[in-house]
Design an enzyme around this catalytic site. Structure first.
Site, PDB file in Angstrom:
ATOM      1  N   ASN A  77      -6.430  -2.784   6.249  1.00  0.00           N
ATOM      2  CA  ASN A  77      -6.731  -2.996   7.663  1.00  0.00           C
ATOM      3  C   ASN A  77      -8.055  -2.372   8.070  1.00  0.00           C
ATOM      4  OD1 ASN A  77      -4.623  -4.642   8.427  1.00  0.00           O
ATOM      5  ND2 ASN A  77      -3.244  -2.951   8.889  1.00  0.00           N
TER       6      ASN A  77
ATOM      7  N   GLU B 276       0.857  -1.183   0.000  1.00  0.00           N
ATOM      8  CA  GLU B 276       0.000   0.000   0.000  1.00  0.00           C
ATOM      9  C   GLU B 276       0.897   1.238   0.000  1.00  0.00           C
ATOM     10  OE1 GLU B 276      -4.190  -0.889   2.138  1.00  0.00           O
ATOM     11  OE2 GLU B 276      -2.477  -0.989   3.490  1.00  0.00           O
TER      12      GLU B 276
END
Length: 653
Positions: free
Chosen positions: A481, A443
């Site tokens: 997440n 990411e």
């Protein structure tokens, strides 16, 4: 000088010593587009009719033979001539046809080569039939011709797994007949001239080498055990295992199977992931932005994450300077990194010269100033805001003003870290997934003040590290997440509402996840998440639903596999359902006066998928994620979401 004959915009040929040398030039990978197929068909007809032509050579321009189908034709009606038509003409030609494999021959490219009467490859060539990775099977003879060349067990291994074979393996298997170090085309022309005196060796006319049922069953079972409900590998196994049939019958079955799978939801999901990968690299605002040159990487913190990043960086050819707090920690980090390199050497992923080069490109230090030569510094220290801010302020004093700083935080706000530095515009997030030298996802976090050239550099470095970069904005947990937190919450709600851990895990595993959520918790250990929940307790909104079951488990010393008990019990190390956990769950339900109800596997799966998709929609609305496909890529490559289901956004579309 040989005269060039043009058969289509992408196919041309020259005649050399009576051999028609046909070149496919359809960059970037010489895909078998409609124009390529038309050109080949015309070239073959010309070769058959021309008295002066004694044989045909087919090769690719550039560094690729044929890289597969034209992705622009995916999901669209077939355009004549079809690839099976062209391949049939190659095999049936009365004059010898030789494939000169100058590079990768993948998918339809290998199927075309298999229909040629002889195959000669350069050492850089690789072959494969990776169609199962797109939810389909080879559709132009691959499942029928490859077993005739190399036998059923070897063909099963290649086709049902979709793996690629390098030139030497292709030679040893019998897929190619020769390897040539020097002038490939000159060698192939000589071979073609020799073959003009013998009848063409047609692959489709070869008998399949006999293989015992037990041997085929063993190879098939090994493959099917890994498929987790995917249709394409199972169909590939069926087609290859039955390749002893007459060729026409096998080809008809293969084509019908290919067409049925092509139109399936599974294939659509895998195509979605395929295209999403290409779209992910297209970032608005970076179209004409040049990245910084990067040759030296600094890595702060040489624990498991930092060491993994270092191994990936060394493999990419970077010089790596590792920093840790103490001499002992730095030396331990160095040993860990070298140990990982030694593992790569032992496994054959790295040869001795590569190992020596990578090892010599690594130094470690405890002195901040030693990072001065770095073009990019990545921190992988403990996930504590004060620790990271202190580190970045120290780095401000020692690295060049044009060097880039990257934080590997999972949950902290990188904007706060950037704001504490002298140059927040040179800060971005690079959130690696553990183990960082193995996991492909990265990411790339665009902070509030990240400069476009800094973001472009992050993406360029990610690609050089052989990572799949997905750009995300700043939010707690970024894309992955944050969605993980959403479906973890939903799983806990399901527990209170009436499901049990093993029921949720079974539903997820049957859907295609490699491991259920609660089994994953036990493997990772429950104490870190527990500590985080306790830190956040004072900030929790009392009006929001909070499930205390996990807290009760931790209070009872049930911290996962390492303690022998967690969501499951582990007598003799084997995961088993524990009635004591059911008692804890029932007690917590009773406290809240919840009447439990039963859930089917589909009920559980749909609630979990909806939780993920709802959070994904929020990420899109907030501008954190640019596209639904970016979210799906993150979940597939970082969190075990089954690729053949396309990711949560695709699954709920």
């Amino acid at each position: 000088m040989n005269e060039v004959t043009t058969f289509s915009a992408t196919v041309s040929a020259t005649t050399r010593n009576g051999i028609l040398v046909v070149a496919i030039d359809n960059p970037p990978v010489n895909a078998t587009s409609a124009d390529v197929r038309l050109g080949l068909s015309r070239a073959l007809a010309h070769a058959e009719a021309a008295i002066g032509i004694k044989g045909v050579v087919i090769t690719g321009a550039g560094k690729t033979f044929i890289g597969g189908a034209d992705i622009r034709e995916f999901g669209k009606p077939a355009i004549e001539p079809t690839l099976p038509d062209v391949i049939e003409k190659i095999e049936a030609l009365s004059k010898p046809v030789i494939a000169a494999l100058n590079g990768a021959a993948l998918g339809g490219g290998l199927e075309l080569a298999l229909a040629c009467h002889y195959r000669i490859a350069s050492p850089s060539a690789q072959v494969g039939l990776p169609e199962v990775k797109l939810g389909i099977v080879p559709g132009a003879g691959g499942t029928q011709r490859l077993p005739r060349l190399i036998g059923v067990p070897a063909a099963l291994d290649l086709i049902a797994s979709g793996r690629l074979a390098k030139a030497k393996e292709a030679l040893s298997l019998g897929i190619v007949d020769e390897l040539v170090e020097g002038d490939l085309i000159a060698t192939v022309i000589k071979a073609a001239q020799k073959l003009t005196d013998t009848p063409p060796r047609r692959t489709g006319e070869l008998a399949v080498a006999p293989a015992g049922p037990a041997e085929i069953e063993k190879a098939s079972s090994k493959i099917l055990a890994k498929t987790r409900g995917k249709k394409a590998p199972a169909e590939a196994v069926r087609l290859v295992a039955s390749s002893h049939r007459p060729l026409a019958e096998g080809l008809a079955d293969e084509r019908a199977t290919f067409l049925a799978l092509r139109d399936s939801r599974e294939a659509a999901a895998l195509r979605h992931i395929f295209f999403a990968e290409r779209e992910a690299s297209k970032v608005a605002g970076l179209e004409n932005v040049e990245p910084h040159p990067v040759t030296t990487l600094g890595i702060c913190g040489l624990g498991l994450m930092g060491s993994g990043i270092a191994v990936a960086a060394l493999a990419a050819g970077y010089t790596v300077i590792g920093l840790d707090q103490t001499q002992q920690a730095a030396e331990k980090g160095y040993e860990r990194i070298v140990g990982l390199l030694e593992r790569n050497l032992a496994s054959g992923r790295l040869d001795q010269s590569g190992f020596d080069a990578q090892k010599s490109s690594l130094v470690v230090t405890t002195t901040d100033a030693d990072l001065a030569p770095c073009d990019l510094v990545i921190e992988a220290v403990f996930d504590d805001l004060a620790v990271k801010i202190d580190l970045f302020r120290r780095l401000d004093k020692v690295i060049r003003p044009d060097a880039i700083l990257a934080t590997n935080t999972s949950y902290l706000n990188p904007d706060e870290i950037a704001a504490a530095t002298a140059h927040p515009e040179r800060v971005l997030g690079l959130h690696f997934f553990s183990p960082a030298h193995v996991m492909r996802l990265l990411e790339v976090v665009r902070c509030e003040k990240t400069a476009p050239d800094v973001l472009a550099t992050g993406l360029t470095v990610a690609k050089k590290l052989k990572k799949l970069p997905v750009v995300t904005g700043v939010t707690e947990g970024f894309i992955g997440n944050r969605i993980f937190s959403a479906y973890r919450r939903e799983a806990e709600f399901l527990l209170e509402d009436g499901a049990l851990p093993h029921e949720i895990d079974t539903a997820l595993e049957d859907y295609g996840f490699p491991m259920g959520l609660f089994a994953v918790y036990d493997m990772a250990g429950l104490e870190i998440a527990w500590a985080r929940r306790k830190r956040q307790a004072t900030m929790r909104d009392p009006s929001q639903r909070y499930v205390e079951i996990a807290d009760r488990l931790c209070e009872a010393g049930r911290l996962g596999q390492k303690s022998g008990r967690g969501w499951y019990a582990y007598p003799d190390g084997k995961r088993t359902i524990d009635p004591a956990v059911t008692v804890i769950i029932e007690t917590e339900r009773a406290k809240k006066h919840i009447t439990p109800r039963s859930f089917s596997k589909d009920d559980i799966t749909q609630r979990m998928l909806q939780a993920m998709a709802t959070e994904g929609e929020a990420l899109l609305a907030e501008g954190i994620a640019a596209r639904p496909g970016d979210i799906d890529l993150v979940m597939v490559n970082g969190y075990g979401f089954p690729a053949h289901k396309g990711g949560p956004m695709f699954a709920k579309s």
